[in-house]
Design a protein around this motif. Structure first.
Motif, PDB file in Angstrom:
ATOM      1  N   LEU A  25     -68.004  -5.800 -41.951  1.00 22.77           N
ATOM      2  CA  LEU A  25     -67.903  -6.732 -40.826  1.00 22.77           C
ATOM      3  C   LEU A  25     -67.717  -8.184 -41.253  1.00 22.77           C
ATOM      4  CD1 LEU A  25     -70.614  -5.194 -38.482  1.00 22.77           C
ATOM      5  CD2 LEU A  25     -68.122  -5.076 -38.214  1.00 22.77           C
ATOM      6  N   THR A  26     -68.213  -8.546 -42.427  1.00 18.12           N
ATOM      7  CA  THR A  26     -68.110  -9.955 -42.837  1.00 18.12           C
ATOM      8  C   THR A  26     -67.080 -10.203 -43.928  1.00 18.12           C
ATOM      9  OG1 THR A  26     -69.880  -9.748 -44.474  1.00 18.12           O
ATOM     10  CG2 THR A  26     -70.519 -10.426 -42.234  1.00 18.12           C
ATOM     11  N   ARG A  27     -66.761  -9.210 -44.744  1.00 24.09           N
ATOM     12  CA  ARG A  27     -65.873  -9.418 -45.881  1.00 24.09           C
ATOM     13  C   ARG A  27     -64.478  -8.843 -45.689  1.00 24.09           C
ATOM     14  NH1 ARG A  27     -68.594  -9.377 -50.713  1.00 24.09           N
ATOM     15  NH2 ARG A  27     -68.954 -11.345 -51.545  1.00 24.09           N
ATOM     16  N   VAL A  28     -64.371  -7.717 -44.984  1.00 27.47           N
ATOM     17  CA  VAL A  28     -63.087  -7.016 -44.919  1.00 27.47           C
ATOM     18  C   VAL A  28     -62.409  -7.203 -43.562  1.00 27.47           C
ATOM     19  CG1 VAL A  28     -61.940  -4.783 -45.140  1.00 27.47           C
ATOM     20  CG2 VAL A  28     -63.899  -5.315 -46.597  1.00 27.47           C
ATOM     21  N   LEU A  29     -63.046  -6.781 -42.502  1.00 29.85           N
ATOM     22  CA  LEU A  29     -62.405  -6.735 -41.190  1.00 29.85           C
ATOM     23  C   LEU A  29     -61.983  -8.086 -40.609  1.00 29.85           C
ATOM     24  CD1 LEU A  29     -64.468  -3.865 -39.558  1.00 29.85           C
ATOM     25  CD2 LEU A  29     -62.192  -3.763 -40.599  1.00 29.85           C
ATOM     26  N   PRO A  30     -62.778  -9.157 -40.745  1.00 33.80           N
ATOM     27  CA  PRO A  30     -62.369 -10.410 -40.099  1.00 33.80           C
ATOM     28  C   PRO A  30     -61.016 -10.955 -40.568  1.00 33.80           C
ATOM     29  CG  PRO A  30     -64.650 -10.563 -40.793  1.00 33.80           C
ATOM     30  CD  PRO A  30     -64.090  -9.292 -41.375  1.00 33.80           C
ATOM     31  N   ASN A  31     -60.625 -10.652 -41.778  1.00 30.61           N
ATOM     32  CA  ASN A  31     -59.400 -11.243 -42.322  1.00 30.61           C
ATOM     33  C   ASN A  31     -58.299 -10.228 -42.601  1.00 30.61           C
ATOM     34  OD1 ASN A  31     -60.521 -13.906 -42.479  1.00 30.61           O
ATOM     35  ND2 ASN A  31     -61.750 -13.161 -44.173  1.00 30.61           N
ATOM     36  N   CYS A  32     -58.529  -8.970 -42.318  1.00 30.77           N
ATOM     37  CA  CYS A  32     -57.555  -7.952 -42.749  1.00 30.77           C
ATOM     38  C   CYS A  32     -56.236  -8.014 -41.984  1.00 30.77           C
ATOM     39  CB  CYS A  32     -58.161  -6.559 -42.712  1.00 30.77           C
ATOM     40  SG  CYS A  32     -58.464  -5.922 -41.075  1.00 30.77           S
ATOM     41  N   SER A  77     -54.665 -10.907 -40.899  1.00 29.54           N
ATOM     42  CA  SER A  77     -53.880 -12.020 -41.448  1.00 29.54           C
ATOM     43  C   SER A  77     -53.720 -11.924 -42.963  1.00 29.54           C
ATOM     44  CB  SER A  77     -54.525 -13.354 -41.083  1.00 29.54           C
ATOM     45  OG  SER A  77     -55.821 -13.443 -41.643  1.00 29.54           O
ATOM     46  N   GLN A  78     -54.608 -11.190 -43.617  1.00 34.23           N
ATOM     47  CA  GLN A  78     -54.553 -11.018 -45.077  1.00 34.23           C
ATOM     48  C   GLN A  78     -54.703  -9.525 -45.388  1.00 34.23           C
ATOM     49  OE1 GLN A  78     -57.908 -13.530 -45.944  1.00 34.23           O
ATOM     50  NE2 GLN A  78     -56.615 -15.316 -46.280  1.00 34.23           N
ATOM     51  N   PRO A  79     -53.665  -8.733 -45.131  1.00 30.18           N
ATOM     52  CA  PRO A  79     -53.788  -7.279 -45.295  1.00 30.18           C
ATOM     53  C   PRO A  79     -54.102  -6.833 -46.718  1.00 30.18           C
ATOM     54  CG  PRO A  79     -51.520  -7.910 -44.793  1.00 30.18           C
ATOM     55  CD  PRO A  79     -52.360  -9.133 -44.644  1.00 30.18           C
ATOM     56  N   TYR A  80     -53.835  -7.655 -47.710  1.00 23.34           N
ATOM     57  CA  TYR A  80     -54.169  -7.309 -49.093  1.00 23.34           C
ATOM     58  C   TYR A  80     -55.668  -7.127 -49.276  1.00 23.34           C
ATOM     59  CZ  TYR A  80     -54.599 -12.410 -49.075  1.00 23.34           C
ATOM     60  OH  TYR A  80     -54.920 -13.706 -48.754  1.00 23.34           O
ATOM     61  N   ARG A  81     -56.480  -7.675 -48.400  1.00 21.56           N
ATOM     62  CA  ARG A  81     -57.929  -7.495 -48.493  1.00 21.56           C
ATOM     63  C   ARG A  81     -58.333  -6.027 -48.323  1.00 21.56           C
ATOM     64  NH1 ARG A  81     -61.345 -11.925 -48.437  1.00 21.56           N
ATOM     65  NH2 ARG A  81     -60.275 -13.912 -48.293  1.00 21.56           N
ATOM     66  N   LEU A  82     -57.539  -5.272 -47.585  1.00 18.23           N
ATOM     67  CA  LEU A  82     -57.818  -3.837 -47.459  1.00 18.23           C
ATOM     68  C   LEU A  82     -57.660  -3.144 -48.804  1.00 18.23           C
ATOM     69  CD1 LEU A  82     -56.066  -3.097 -44.059  1.00 18.23           C
ATOM     70  CD2 LEU A  82     -58.530  -3.189 -44.506  1.00 18.23           C
ATOM     71  N   GLU A  83     -56.636  -3.518 -49.555  1.00 16.67           N
ATOM     72  CA  GLU A  83     -56.456  -2.940 -50.893  1.00 16.67           C
ATOM     73  C   GLU A  83     -57.567  -3.414 -51.822  1.00 16.67           C
ATOM     74  OE1 GLU A  83     -55.580  -0.710 -53.904  1.00 16.67           O
ATOM     75  OE2 GLU A  83     -54.728  -0.468 -51.908  1.00 16.67           O
ATOM     76  N   TRP A  84     -58.007  -4.656 -51.659  1.00 16.29           N
ATOM     77  CA  TRP A  84     -59.111  -5.154 -52.476  1.00 16.29           C
ATOM     78  C   TRP A  84     -60.334  -4.266 -52.306  1.00 16.29           C
ATOM     79  CZ3 TRP A  84     -59.386 -11.178 -51.581  1.00 16.29           C
ATOM     80  CH2 TRP A  84     -58.258 -11.781 -52.143  1.00 16.29           C
ATOM     81  N   CYS A  85     -60.663  -3.916 -51.065  1.00 17.13           N
ATOM     82  CA  CYS A  85     -61.862  -3.096 -50.856  1.00 17.13           C
ATOM     83  C   CYS A  85     -61.649  -1.682 -51.378  1.00 17.13           C
ATOM     84  CB  CYS A  85     -62.311  -3.118 -49.401  1.00 17.13           C
ATOM     85  SG  CYS A  85     -61.325  -2.142 -48.278  1.00 17.13           S
ATOM     86  N   ARG A  86     -60.425  -1.183 -51.318  1.00 15.87           N
ATOM     87  CA  ARG A  86     -60.145   0.155 -51.847  1.00 15.87           C
ATOM     88  C   ARG A  86     -60.273   0.201 -53.368  1.00 15.87           C
ATOM     89  NH1 ARG A  86     -55.407  -0.199 -48.283  1.00 15.87           N
ATOM     90  NH2 ARG A  86     -55.966   0.843 -46.351  1.00 15.87           N
ATOM     91  N   SER A  87     -59.883  -0.870 -54.037  1.00 20.04           N
ATOM     92  CA  SER A  87     -59.865  -0.887 -55.506  1.00 20.04           C
ATOM     93  C   SER A  87     -61.151  -1.432 -56.121  1.00 20.04           C
ATOM     94  CB  SER A  87     -58.687  -1.732 -55.995  1.00 20.04           C
ATOM     95  OG  SER A  87     -58.862  -3.104 -55.653  1.00 20.04           O
TER      96      SER A  87
END
Length: 180
Positions: free
Chosen positions: A108-115, A117-127
């Motif tokens: 809720l605070t690190r991934v979803l708020p910015n995913c 506008s910054q879709p690369y954050r989804l890959e960050w959490c996956r990796s």
């Protein structure tokens, strides 16, 4: 921050520096209870970040302890990171990451708020876990040579103005180092 692989390795390097600070300043000298070090990466300004090392001390200890921050950082550069301290930093970090990904607060605070506008954050959490698992000690030694010590560091001691302190105010001081 945008070079997430480097950022993750600098986070781990900050934990190794933190461990060495604790061993030297806290346990060996008994000069402070809580020396600490950490890396901060900017996701606003590309290529900007810093490594901070600090401790709260008695004012009379600042001048003695202040040079130790750079000495400890330069020790990492010269001696390299031992297998033991690498494992002491890496294993708790891995356990924390696994737990963090189970916690709604992370999502809720690190991934979803910015995913969006910054879709690369989804890959960050996956990796995240796989990348931390794959970090090699040699990578951290190379980063230490690039980012710790020398001309990129600032060391300072902050002392209170004791004559202006209100009645009953604490007399703690701080010393530390920042690498850019």
């Amino acid at each position: 921050m945008l070079d997430v692989k480097r950022t993750r390795r600098l986070i781990l390097l900050g934990q190794i520096l933190d461990d060495r600070l604790r061993l030297k300043i806290r346990e060996e000298l008994g000069e402070t209870y809580s020396p600490t070090s950490y890396h901060v990466a900017s996701d606003t300004f590309p290529g900007y970040g810093y490594m901070t090392a600090m401790a709260t001390l008695k004012p009379e200890q600042v001048e003695q302890v202040k040079p130790m921050f750079l000495e400890i950082a330069e020790g990492i550069i010269k001696e390299g990171i031992s297998d033991d301290e690498f494992q002491r930093a890496r294993e708790p970090q891995l356990q924390q990451l696994v737990q963090m990904r189970r916690d709604n607060r992370y999502w809720l605070t690190r991934v979803l708020p910015n995913c969006q506008s910054q879709p690369y954050r989804l890959e960050w959490c996956r990796s995240l876990v796989d990348d931390f698992t794959g970090i090699k000690k040699e990578e951290l030694n190379d980063l230490a040579k690039t980012y710790l010590g020398g001309a990129k560091s600032i060391t300072m001691g902050l002392l209170p103005e004791l004559e202006k302190a209100p009645e009953g105010a604490g007399k703690a001081a701080a010393a530390g180092s920042v690498s850019k």
